[in-house]
Design an enzyme around this catalytic site. Structure first.
Site, short mmCIF file in Angstrom:
data_model
loop_
_atom_site.label_atom_id
_atom_site.label_comp_id
_atom_site.label_asym_id
_atom_site.label_seq_id
_atom_site.Cartn_x
_atom_site.Cartn_y
_atom_site.Cartn_z
N ASP A 1 0.87 -1.18 0.00
CA ASP A 1 0.00 0.00 0.00
C ASP A 1 0.90 1.23 0.00
O ASP A 1 1.36 1.67 1.05
CB ASP A 1 -0.90 -0.01 1.24
N HIS B 1 0.46 8.22 3.26
CA HIS B 1 1.23 7.62 4.35
C HIS B 1 2.72 7.94 4.28
O HIS B 1 3.45 7.71 5.24
CB HIS B 1 1.07 6.10 4.33
N ILE C 1 -0.03 10.25 7.55
CA ILE C 1 -0.72 9.45 8.56
C ILE C 1 -0.35 7.98 8.39
O ILE C 1 -0.14 7.50 7.27
CB ILE C 1 -2.24 9.65 8.51
N GLY D 1 -3.78 2.43 8.84
CA GLY D 1 -4.64 2.08 9.98
C GLY D 1 -4.32 0.72 10.57
O GLY D 1 -4.30 0.54 11.79
#
Lengths: 130, 128
Positions: free
Chosen positions: B29, B34, B49, B52
Site C-alpha cells: 500500500d 502515508h 498518517i 490504519g
C-alpha cells in the site's frame, strides 16, 4: 469495467473479486521486520495474514477512487497457521452497501485460504469516496 | 474453563518515515498519504498518517507476545477512530472484561485513541 474506477454505484452487492495470491516472501517479511521486529521460527504471525488481506483488498479492486476511508474491521482466525514462504489466497466480496448521511458505506468480506484451508475471515468497513 | 490474564502487557511502536515505508512494503500500500509530507499537506494533513492496520497489527502482536506465545486473537471487532500522525508512538491496551473477552484500544502518546473495540482471545492448545 476494468478501465473505469470502481464506484459505489458500480460495486454490486455479492460481487466477488479475486482470488488474489499474496506470497509470504522476503519483501513482505522485511517489511514486517521493519515495523514489528524479526519473526522467530517459520510460522507466519497472524498479523502477516492481516497485512496480506490489506494488500489483496487493494489489489483486487482497481482502479479505485482516491480518499477511501478504512473505518472498521472485523477479523476471525480459524487457528490454522501459514508458514513463511507460503502463498495465501484471498477473495474479496461486496457483502453490503448503504448510503448513510451522505456517505457511501461498503462492507467487504475477505476470506484467506492456504491450499484450501481457511486461515481467516475479515470484514472491512469502508467509506467509499465516489 | 481456561483462565486468561486480566491485562495483556502493552506493546509500543514509535512510527516514523522508516516504519511507514516498511509497512507500505509489507502491504504493498504505497498511498502517498502515508509516505509523502507534501501530498499529505495538500490533503489537509499536517503530516503523513500511518496505515490504519499498523495499529491493528500492533494489538495482534501484543497478544502474540504475551505468555510466551501461548495466546492468540480468535476474533475481534474494531473501529479506527482517529489518524495516527507519523512520528507518534502507539501503545496497545487490552483489558479483560469477561471470560476471554477484552476491551481493545490503541492510544497515541498524546492520549488519543486511534482504534477502539473488542477482542476474544484463545490459547493455541484450545479448540475454538
Amino acid at each position: 469495467m476494468t478501465d473505469d474506477i470502481w464506484r459505489f454505484d458500480t460495486l454490486e452487492q455479492g460481487a466477488v473479486f479475486g482470488p488474489v495470491t499474496v506470497p509470504l516472501d522476503r519483501e513482505r517479511l522485511t517489511g514486517w521486520d521493519g515495523v514489528y521486529g524479526p519473526v522467530i521460527g517459520d510460522l507466519a504471525p497472524d498479523g502477516l495474514i492481516v497485512a496480506g488481506m490489506m494488500e489483496a483488498y487493494i489489489r483486487a479492486i482497481q482502479p479505485r477512487p482516491k480518499g477511501n476511508v478504512h473505518a472498521g474491521q472485523k477479523l476471525s482466525f480459524t487457528g490454522a497457521q501459514a508458514r513463511l514462504g507460503d502463498s495465501v489466497a484471498y477473495t474479496v466480496t461486496v457483502a453490503g452497501k448503504e448510503r448513510k448521511k451522505g456517505r457511501n458505506w461498503i462492507t467487504f468480506a475477505i476470506h484467506a485460504q492456504l491450499a484450501g484451508t481457511a486461515l481467516m475471515r475479515g470484514e472491512v468497513t469502508a467509506i467509499w469516496a465516489a | 474453563m481456561t483462565d486468561f490474564p486480566d491485562t495483556i502487557p502493552p506493546l509500543t511502536l514509535t512510527t516514523s518515515a522508516e516504519t511507514a515505508q516498511a509497512y507500505a512494503a509489507l502491504t504493498q500500500d504505497w498511498n502517498p498519504i502515508h509516505l509523502d509530507p507534501e501530498f499529505a499537506a495538500k490533503a489537509g494533513f499536517d503530516r503523513p498518517i500511518a496505515h490504519g492496520t499498523m495499529a491493528l497489527n500492533l494489538a495482534i502482536q501484543a497478544v502474540a507476545q504475551a505468555e510466551d506465545g501461548a495466546l492468540r486473537i480468535a476474533d475481534l471487532d474494531i473501529r479506527f477512530t482517529a489518524p495516527t500522525w507519523i512520528g507518534q508512538s502507539l501503545t496497545t491496551r487490552l483489558t479483560r472484561t469477561d471470560g476471554a473477552e477484552y476491551d481493545l484500544r490503541v492510544v497515541t502518546d498524546d492520549g488519543r485513541s486511534v482504534l477502539l473495540g473488542r477482542a476474544r482471545l484463545a490459547r493455541y492448545d484450545d479448540a475454538t
